[in-house]
Design a protein around this motif. Structure first.
Motif, short mmCIF file in Angstrom:
data_model
loop_
_atom_site.label_atom_id
_atom_site.label_comp_id
_atom_site.label_asym_id
_atom_site.label_seq_id
_atom_site.Cartn_x
_atom_site.Cartn_y
_atom_site.Cartn_z
N PHE A 80 -1.87 21.91 47.19
CA PHE A 80 -1.25 21.04 46.19
C PHE A 80 -0.54 19.87 46.84
O PHE A 80 -0.59 18.73 46.37
CB PHE A 80 -0.28 21.84 45.32
CG PHE A 80 -0.97 22.83 44.42
CD1 PHE A 80 -2.12 22.47 43.72
CD2 PHE A 80 -0.48 24.12 44.28
CE1 PHE A 80 -2.75 23.38 42.89
CE2 PHE A 80 -1.10 25.02 43.46
CZ PHE A 80 -2.25 24.65 42.76
N ALA A 81 0.14 20.16 47.92
CA ALA A 81 0.86 19.09 48.62
C ALA A 81 -0.10 18.05 49.16
O ALA A 81 0.14 16.83 49.07
CB ALA A 81 1.70 19.69 49.75
N SER A 85 -0.34 14.12 47.95
CA SER A 85 -0.20 13.03 48.92
C SER A 85 -1.37 12.06 48.82
O SER A 85 -1.20 10.85 48.86
CB SER A 85 -0.11 13.61 50.34
OG SER A 85 1.01 14.46 50.46
N LEU A 86 -2.57 12.63 48.66
CA LEU A 86 -3.74 11.76 48.52
C LEU A 86 -3.67 10.92 47.25
O LEU A 86 -4.04 9.73 47.24
CB LEU A 86 -5.01 12.62 48.52
CG LEU A 86 -5.36 13.30 49.85
CD1 LEU A 86 -6.56 14.23 49.67
CD2 LEU A 86 -5.66 12.25 50.93
N ALA A 87 -3.18 11.53 46.15
CA ALA A 87 -3.09 10.79 44.88
C ALA A 87 -2.10 9.64 45.00
O ALA A 87 -2.35 8.52 44.54
CB ALA A 87 -2.68 11.74 43.76
N VAL A 88 -0.94 9.91 45.62
CA VAL A 88 0.06 8.85 45.80
C VAL A 88 -0.49 7.73 46.67
O VAL A 88 -0.30 6.54 46.40
CB VAL A 88 1.35 9.44 46.41
CG1 VAL A 88 2.32 8.33 46.80
CG2 VAL A 88 2.00 10.40 45.43
N MET A 94 -4.23 1.12 45.11
CA MET A 94 -4.71 0.43 43.92
C MET A 94 -3.71 -0.59 43.42
O MET A 94 -4.07 -1.70 43.03
CB MET A 94 -5.02 1.44 42.81
CG MET A 94 -6.20 2.35 43.12
SD MET A 94 -6.41 3.64 41.87
CE MET A 94 -6.77 2.62 40.44
N SER A 95 -2.42 -0.23 43.39
CA SER A 95 -1.41 -1.18 42.93
C SER A 95 -1.32 -2.36 43.86
O SER A 95 -1.14 -3.51 43.44
CB SER A 95 -0.05 -0.48 42.83
OG SER A 95 0.36 0.00 44.11
#
Length: 481
Positions: A80-81, A85-88, A94-95
């Motif tokens: 999960f961690a 981390s990959l999602a963040v 992207m931003s």
């Protein structure tokens, strides 16, 4: 005697030579006897009979199990961690890419439909406007659009009334001044006289329009107010000072009189004078230090301009609204009882130069008819509007109905001389009044020069024409017939 060792060994296997030897002499060997007797510590127990040894084959060993290769497993929390981390990381990438590629464009996807108040400098949104101008309707809608903002209809006090103390504000605001056209507003006030009981007819019925429009904007000050006569400061209802309002003491209900006074502590001559002062007073709040934005909105066009209003508020405050911009506000028209005489009086007595600053124009007879006004019947001037007495200006309009014969009425001039009005038929065709607005009056008094109330001198035998090219106005309060 046989060898003791052979005889004493219970595991000795005798051969043929020894089969007959040993048993006769067994009891003679003390050592043998001693080894077979009961142990002195095991008295009462029978000694176990020796048994022959049994051959036990060695245990069969199983072939060793081949060692299996162990696979590497990641704990769940670590999974999960890692995923977080990959999602963040992806979001940041992207931003960052959007900022570089979409510079100068507005973000319509992020926070769309979300109501936020990011601007700490402006915290309040205030709707100001007179009674029956739609203030409560707009306030309710704006509260839904900006739920995180402080939306109200009060600045210094309730927005229906005068706002006169900029120092009372401790927060920054955007003000929306809501106005309604004077014709519908006056009729709304006549039929629903809130906080003005002196302008209400008997049994709650509306006053006749002429009484309503010409009535002084005041009421008798009740005795309960007198104890505050010498007071200073905002001791009266709505935070007014004693010299600003009648009545000072509040009475429960909408019949509570709240007649606001002029700056010189006098009463307004009529409700139309009150309207003019109220429009200017609410507009003056744009100069307050704490008012960061001020917008004047006509209620008649609010439905069409609602989206534009929200855009202005959002541009000034930085707030994102969360409401439907296609809002239809109910009409405030009240024209079923409106007459052409009413329109004519409003046209002749309202401050139209000020009204035009707020986007309102005087109705012509065609406009009045289009708007459903009862055109009625009777005498009308060249402008298409009916004759009416302007009591506010203390003027009488002299309208001669008989074109062939002179009037029988008599004017009293300032010097006390009675002059009969004779209309001259200069053309000789029997038509006296060619223009209803230019009525030439001839005084029959050829000996004395008398001054009419309009300031023009009526010399003997000369026609008296007013300075405003209107009808001759005398100071006879009874008026010409």
């Amino acid at each position: 005697m046989a060898t003791p060792n052979k005889s004493a060994n219970p595991f000795y296997i005798a051969n043929d030579d020894d089969l007959n030897d040993g048993w006769d002499d067994w009891g003679d060997d003390e050592e043998e006897q001693q080894s077979l007797v009961y142990n002195k510590y095991d008295q009462g127990k029978k000694a176990a009979t020796p048994s022959k040894p049994v051959y036990q084959p060695p245990p069969v060993r199983k072939p060793p199990t081949p060692v299996q290769e162990e696979s590497f497993s990641v704990p769940k929390f670590a999974k999960f961690a890692l995923a977080g981390s990959l999602a963040v990381f992806l979001l940041l990438m992207m931003s960052g890419g959007n900022d570089n590629s979409d510079e100068g464009t507005e973000s319509t996807d992020v926070n769309k439909g979300m109501a936020e108040v990011p601007n700490d400098d402006i915290t309040h949104l205030v709707v100001l406007g007179e009674r029956h101008s739609g203030v409560s309707l707009l306030e309710s809608e704006l509260k839904e659009c900006y739920p995180n903002a402080q939306v109200s209809s009060s600045l210094q006090r309730v927005g229906l009334f005068f706002q006169d103390d900029p120092s009372s504000q401790k927060h920054n605001s955007v003000v929306v001044q809501l106005v309604l056209n004077p014709y519908d507003w006056l009729e709304q006030m006549r039929h629903n006289p809130l906080y003005m009981p002196e302008h209400e007819g008997e049994d709650g019925t509306p006053l006749p329009w002429d009484d309503f429009l010409m009535k002084e904007w005041t009421t008798h000050r009740p005795e309960r107010d007198l104890k505050f006569e010498d007071s200073t400061g905002p001791v009266c209802q709505m935070g007014f000072r004693y010299e600003q309002v009648i009545s000072c003491v509040e009475v429960e209900g909408t019949k509570n009189p709240i007649y606001e006074l002029d700056e010189d502590e006098s009463s307004f001559p009529s409700i139309m004078h009150l309207r003019s002062e109220k429009l200017m007073n609410h507009r003056a709040t744009q100069d307050w230090e704490t008012v960061k934005g001020h917008y004047i909105v006509d209620y008649d066009t609010l439905s069409a301009e609602y989206e534009g209003l929200l855009d202005k508020i959002s541009a000034k405050t930085g707030w994102e609204h969360s409401c439907d911009t296609t809002k239809m506000f109910p009409t405030k028209r009240h024209r079923t009882s409106m007459t052409l005489e009413f329109v004519g009086h409003v046209n002749g007595n309202l401050d139209w130069e000020l009204e035009q600053e707020f986007g309102f124009e005087m109705w012509s007879p065609v406009d009045a008819e289009i708007n459903g006004v009862d055109m009625g019947s009777g005498e009308h001037g060249d402008d298409g509007l009916p004759f009416f007495q302007d009591l506010d200006a203390d003027d009488d309009i002299d309208a001669d109905e008989d074109d062939e014969a002179p009037d029988d009425d008599t004017d009293v001039d300032e010097d006390g001389t009675e002059d009969s009005d004779v209309d001259e038929d200069e053309a000789g065709d029997g038509d006296v009044d060619a223009d209803a607005d230019e009525d030439n009056d001839v005084d029959e008094d050829d000996e004395d020069e008398t001054a009419d109330s309009d300031g023009d001198e009526d010399e003997a035998g000369d026609a008296d024409v007013d300075a405003d090219e209107d009808t001759d106005v005398d100071e006879d309060e009874a008026g010409d017939a």
